[in-house]
Scaffold this motif. Structure first.
Motif, mmCIF file in Angstrom:
data_model
loop_
_atom_site.group_PDB
_atom_site.id
_atom_site.type_symbol
_atom_site.label_atom_id
_atom_site.label_comp_id
_atom_site.label_asym_id
_atom_site.label_seq_id
_atom_site.Cartn_x
_atom_site.Cartn_y
_atom_site.Cartn_z
ATOM 1 N N CYS A 1 0.830 -1.206 0.000
ATOM 2 C CA CYS A 1 0.000 0.000 0.000
ATOM 3 C C CYS A 1 0.866 1.258 0.000
ATOM 4 N N PHE A 2 0.390 2.269 -0.668
ATOM 5 C CA PHE A 2 1.052 3.570 -0.673
ATOM 6 C C PHE A 2 0.027 4.656 -0.355
ATOM 7 N N VAL A 3 0.459 5.603 0.437
ATOM 8 C CA VAL A 3 -0.350 6.790 0.672
ATOM 9 C C VAL A 3 -0.080 7.775 -0.464
ATOM 10 N N ILE A 4 -1.139 8.344 -1.002
ATOM 11 C CA ILE A 4 -0.990 9.368 -2.042
ATOM 12 C C ILE A 4 -0.913 10.715 -1.350
ATOM 13 N N ASP A 5 0.215 11.353 -1.468
ATOM 14 C CA ASP A 5 0.414 12.660 -0.847
ATOM 15 C C ASP A 5 0.395 13.758 -1.905
ATOM 16 N N VAL A 6 -0.220 14.853 -1.575
ATOM 17 C CA VAL A 6 -0.158 16.057 -2.402
ATOM 18 C C VAL A 6 0.200 17.210 -1.482
ATOM 19 N N ASP A 7 1.325 17.821 -1.762
ATOM 20 C CA ASP A 7 1.816 18.914 -0.915
ATOM 21 C C ASP A 7 1.840 18.502 0.559
ATOM 22 N N GLY A 8 2.279 17.271 0.798
ATOM 23 C CA GLY A 8 2.424 16.796 2.166
ATOM 24 C C GLY A 8 1.150 16.337 2.838
ATOM 25 N N GLU A 9 0.059 16.392 2.116
ATOM 26 C CA GLU A 9 -1.219 15.969 2.701
ATOM 27 C C GLU A 9 -1.682 14.671 2.054
ATOM 28 N N ALA A 10 -2.112 13.733 2.896
ATOM 29 C CA ALA A 10 -2.605 12.465 2.382
ATOM 30 C C ALA A 10 -3.971 12.670 1.731
ATOM 31 N N VAL A 11 -4.071 12.295 0.465
ATOM 32 C CA VAL A 11 -5.335 12.483 -0.251
ATOM 33 C C VAL A 11 -5.970 11.156 -0.658
ATOM 34 N N GLY A 12 -5.272 10.048 -0.411
ATOM 35 C CA GLY A 12 -5.827 8.758 -0.783
ATOM 36 C C GLY A 12 -4.809 7.661 -0.635
ATOM 37 N N GLN A 13 -5.175 6.492 -1.105
ATOM 38 C CA GLN A 13 -4.255 5.361 -1.086
ATOM 39 C C GLN A 13 -4.349 4.607 -2.399
ATOM 40 N N VAL A 14 -3.221 4.001 -2.786
ATOM 41 C CA VAL A 14 -3.196 3.128 -3.949
ATOM 42 C C VAL A 14 -2.335 1.928 -3.581
ATOM 43 N N ASN A 15 -2.719 0.763 -4.052
ATOM 44 C CA ASN A 15 -1.917 -0.421 -3.739
ATOM 45 C C ASN A 15 -1.904 -1.386 -4.905
ATOM 46 N N TYR A 16 -0.884 -2.212 -4.902
ATOM 47 C CA TYR A 16 -0.892 -3.348 -5.814
ATOM 48 C C TYR A 16 -1.018 -4.614 -4.989
ATOM 49 N N ASN A 17 -1.433 -5.681 -5.660
ATOM 50 C CA ASN A 17 -1.619 -6.962 -4.998
ATOM 51 C C ASN A 17 -0.553 -7.947 -5.489
ATOM 52 N N THR A 18 -0.770 -9.215 -5.271
ATOM 53 C CA THR A 18 0.236 -10.208 -5.632
ATOM 54 C C THR A 18 0.685 -10.052 -7.082
ATOM 55 N N ILE A 19 1.979 -10.091 -7.295
ATOM 56 C CA ILE A 19 2.514 -9.978 -8.646
ATOM 57 C C ILE A 19 2.636 -11.368 -9.254
ATOM 58 N N ASP A 20 1.983 -11.557 -10.381
ATOM 59 C CA ASP A 20 2.108 -12.789 -11.157
ATOM 60 C C ASP A 20 3.326 -12.617 -12.051
ATOM 61 N N MET A 21 4.423 -13.231 -11.653
ATOM 62 C CA MET A 21 5.671 -13.019 -12.380
ATOM 63 C C MET A 21 5.667 -13.709 -13.735
ATOM 64 N N VAL A 22 4.883 -14.760 -13.865
ATOM 65 C CA VAL A 22 4.820 -15.458 -15.150
ATOM 66 C C VAL A 22 4.143 -14.571 -16.194
ATOM 67 N N LYS A 23 3.045 -13.976 -15.794
ATOM 68 C CA LYS A 23 2.304 -13.128 -16.731
ATOM 69 C C LYS A 23 2.706 -11.660 -16.654
ATOM 70 N N GLY A 24 3.558 -11.315 -15.689
ATOM 71 C CA GLY A 24 3.938 -9.918 -15.542
ATOM 72 C C GLY A 24 2.743 -9.037 -15.250
ATOM 73 N N ARG A 25 1.923 -9.494 -14.331
ATOM 74 C CA ARG A 25 0.632 -8.837 -14.101
ATOM 75 C C ARG A 25 0.366 -8.669 -12.613
ATOM 76 N N THR A 26 -0.328 -7.590 -12.281
ATOM 77 C CA THR A 26 -0.838 -7.433 -10.916
ATOM 78 C C THR A 26 -2.132 -6.639 -10.961
ATOM 79 N N GLU A 27 -2.890 -6.727 -9.878
ATOM 80 C CA GLU A 27 -4.134 -5.973 -9.778
ATOM 81 C C GLU A 27 -3.924 -4.794 -8.834
#
Lengths: 171, 60
Positions: A51-77
């Motif tokens: 998980c990552f916090v989305i910061d704008v000018d030092g203020e948290a405005v949201g979150q974005v994350n990735y899930n398990t990385i499928d290395m065979v397909k080079g894919r994640t959600e």
């Protein structure tokens, strides 16, 4: 902030909306922790999700994350949500998605990104389109075979493929 | 121009700087500052977005 914005904010009714339930479902802290285990919040298993916090000018405005990385397909959600209504519609989401996709491509070789908005969440779909995500054109059956079961009954599959963009953003 | 960055990651960026439209800090500079930044000038909205690895503290 991450749990609060998802479960107890003025965007909760959008984020947790269920197509067959008139009332917005509740999401307890325990349920959240079941989905977002500790590795999302430390560097113990970077291939299992983060998980990552989305910061704008030092203020948290949201979150974005990735899930398990499928290395065979080079894919994640990916998953993303903003902190509140006030932080929606400002372009922060598409920027954060592009930033994360570029990072995952560089660091882990991930080239295909999946996201599953609710079909009724048109604002989210437009935001993902701005970040170069496109709706999957496969039949429902083929899409589920390729990408796994839908997150909810009205989810739509959207993907972004960095290689398919000809590396126009990545030099 | 938007300035997006991934901050505080233990990255092993070995990219050369000035890769097309994205400028990466060199690895030593990144380690010294404890931050990995890059700037992407095109297609972005002009909002300076920084992605910061979340910790449990951000949940309470």
């Amino acid at each position: 902030m991450i749990y609060e914005s998802l479960a107890r904010s003025d965007v909760t009714h959008i984020l947790l909306a269920h197509p067959t339930q008139p009332e917005t479902p509740t999401l307890t802290w325990e349920q959240f922790c079941d989905d977002y285990k500790s590795h999302y919040f430390d560097n113990a298993s970077p291939y299992a999700g983060r998980c990552f916090v989305i910061d704008v000018d030092g203020e948290a405005v949201g979150q974005v994350n990735y899930n398990t990385i499928d290395m065979v397909k080079g894919r994640t959600e990916l998953d993303i949500w903003m902190r509140s209504e006030a932080t929606c519609g400002k372009g922060y989401g598409p920027d954060a998605l592009r930033t994360l996709c570029d990072y995952l491509f560089r660091e882990f070789g991930v080239h295909e990104f999946l996201i599953q908005p609710s079909a009724s969440n048109l604002r989210a779909i437009r935001a993902y389109e701005k970040a170069e995500f496109r709706r999957v054109t496969l039949s429902q059956e083929d899409a589920e075979a390729e990408y796994g079961p839908k997150n909810s009954a009205d989810s739509v599959y959207m993907t972004k493929n960095i290689e398919a963009q000809g590396g126009d953003r990545l030099g | 121009m938007a300035k997006n960055s991934l901050a505080g990651l233990e990255s092993n960026l070995d990219f050369k700087s000035n890769m097309g439209k994205i400028d990466f800090m060199d690895k030593r500079a990144a380690e010294r500052k404890g931050v990995v930044n890059y700037t992407a000038e095109e297609k972005h909205t002009g909002s300076p977005v920084t992605l910061r690895p979340a910790t449990k503290k951000t949940n309470v």
